[in-house]
Design an enzyme around this catalytic site. Sequence first.
Site, PDB file in Angstrom:
ATOM      1  CB  SER A 137      34.726  51.346  68.755  1.00 46.13           C
ATOM      2  OG  SER A 137      34.961  51.738  67.427  1.00 46.13           O
ATOM      3  CE1 TYR A 150      32.466  56.230  69.801  1.00 46.63           C
ATOM      4  CE2 TYR A 150      33.874  55.354  68.066  1.00 46.63           C
ATOM      5  CZ  TYR A 150      32.775  55.224  68.889  1.00 46.63           C
ATOM      6  OH  TYR A 150      31.979  54.112  68.795  1.00 46.63           O
TER       7      TYR A 150
END
Lengths: 245, 441
Positions: A137, A150
């Site tokens: 990501s 995250y």
Amino acid sequence: MTQPPVLILGARSDIAKATARAFAAQGHPIQLAARNAETLAAEKTDLETRYGVAVTLHEFDALETTRHEAFLSALPELPRIAICAVGHMGEQEENERDTAAAIRVMRSNYEGPASILALLANRFDERGSGTLVGISSVAGERGRATNYVYGSAKAGFTAFLSGLRNRLAKRGVHVVTVLPGFVATQMTEGMDLPEKLTAHPSEVADAIVKAVARRRDVIYVRPIWRLIMTIIRAIPERIFKGMRI
Amino acid sequence: MKLSGWGRYPVLEARVHAPRSVEALQALVRSEPSVIARGNGRAYGDSAINPAATLDMRHLDRMIAFDAGTGQVVAEAGVLLGDVIASFLPRGWFPMVTPGTKFVTLGGAIAADVHGKNHHRDGSFRECVDWIDLIGAEGEIRRCSREQNRALFEHTIGGMGLTGIIARAAIRLRPVESGWIRQTTIPAPNLRAAIATFEESQDATYSVAWIDCLGRGETLGRSLVMLGEHATRADLSPVQARRPFETGAKRKRSVPFDFPSFTLNRLSVTAFNKLYYWQGARKAGVEIVDWDSYFYPLDAILGWNRIYGRKGFAQFQCVLPLAEAERGLSALLEEIAETGAGSFLAVLKRFGAQESPFSFPMEGYTLALDFPITRKTLALMERLDQITIDFGGRFYLAKDSRMTAATFRASEPRLRDFRTQLDAQGAARHFRSAQSERLEI
């Protein structure tokens, strides 16, 4: 010409489903791996009906790392291409309050994916061929207040993929890092995402198929993200820490 | 979120749910006071918007079965027609009926009972539907077909989603020998010639005309009539015949921004139409074209609806009964030419006979035109509505975004029976769209 099998880890996600379709459309047999794999029966039927390829379902839990070896041994065939779409965003606020939740996010985005890809890497290395695709990501490019738990796990995963690529480059095994940016999926449903920056899962899938064919190393799905992340990385920490971004 | 149809007018604020399973869909139907299903948003107006609860069907897009003996596909309602083609054309199958875009869902195609260039021969989409699994107001699923729940089946096809939510359906495809179409272009200098060409071409599988709606006097209704047949292996070049279903990937272009609204005016459209007609007339004759260019020329320009600018556009589409078609079409075209309102995309098509409870087609001629939304064009379309009603015609709800309830009532003697059907099954209050409220269906 028979195409080699493709393994999709974390097959329930929207990106995984779209990727399975994109590879099946090219005639690849598909191995779908996820928790409660039997509930993917409709996806299996869909792929078989659409593309006339063989599809198998496999029970797989990214967090049960002790079972990963057995999972791989039970596959009908070692895949040529393996795509890891495992991930879990969680809620940043909850991650701040609840250590257990934060650890779950860390394990789902780093420990689990790294564990299974490490085992696959060894088998691919031994065979001397194969492509590993890790969906990481842009959140891992720089920690931000809104999702650093995250993001930190994704940062670890990105670094792991980069190292793996470096190790296997001369061994005939290729590693692709995918940094999708915003994608309209179940995970982001209800979030107010800017249209121009948000990709459809099928765009991510097409980008992955292309990256595998062209042996690309790191891809952003929408090119604008490369620019955005270059800028975000370049902001001095002294300024960055005061920003809301 | 803000929702609109393909015409980007009107834009309404609506709550949208995107269920990922039929069970989740059933639960939403039960819990919400009123709902409407939305496919891929290709209806032009407000057919697939319910401000209280719009159910986005695109995640229910799994194929369930294919029978290579009969060409029957069973799939969830959110599967796109383009996906059906991508999967089955390589195996020698093509949709029996297709509208002018492949980006419609099966559910949407059934609810609007779409038609294609072969309506005069093969009828509407209805003809290829074997059965439908319909979710009713209590969330229950009923299998509807010509044998089972027949009234519900007949009213659901063309029922604009007002009889319930289509969850799954079985449709039949047609066998084809190739992915190519043998196209014949016939220039027609005016409306009478165009109609004569259609009438003489009843045997053609496909027929459609692009019509220059700014022609006047001698050139009123000047058209290029395009006929098509699925090419057989014998029609193809040796290279094409070797891989008859591989027509090559087309490059997609997209419209990157909204055109300013002055782009389309009388001058630019007149110039375009003249050029297009003379080019067409020059290359009149037979050519072999790929299925994508033949059926879906506009799909190659993603987001073409943006050329009409931010205010959006409306499509006017009516059908006139055969006996009145020539007089009625002349009246419509004269009114348009008089106003000088530009329309690039003007299409004329002969329909065959069709009896159905609420579907659009009837035997006669259908005319479809795009107009940018302005005060002038809105007023023009009201005059076109009246002409249509005067000649005994009716309107295509999948295109409508602006008609009044009174206009609709005057054009639709079938409305009362349709309402009776909705009341009988308890659907009237539960399945509603902004359009059904506006038209008081």
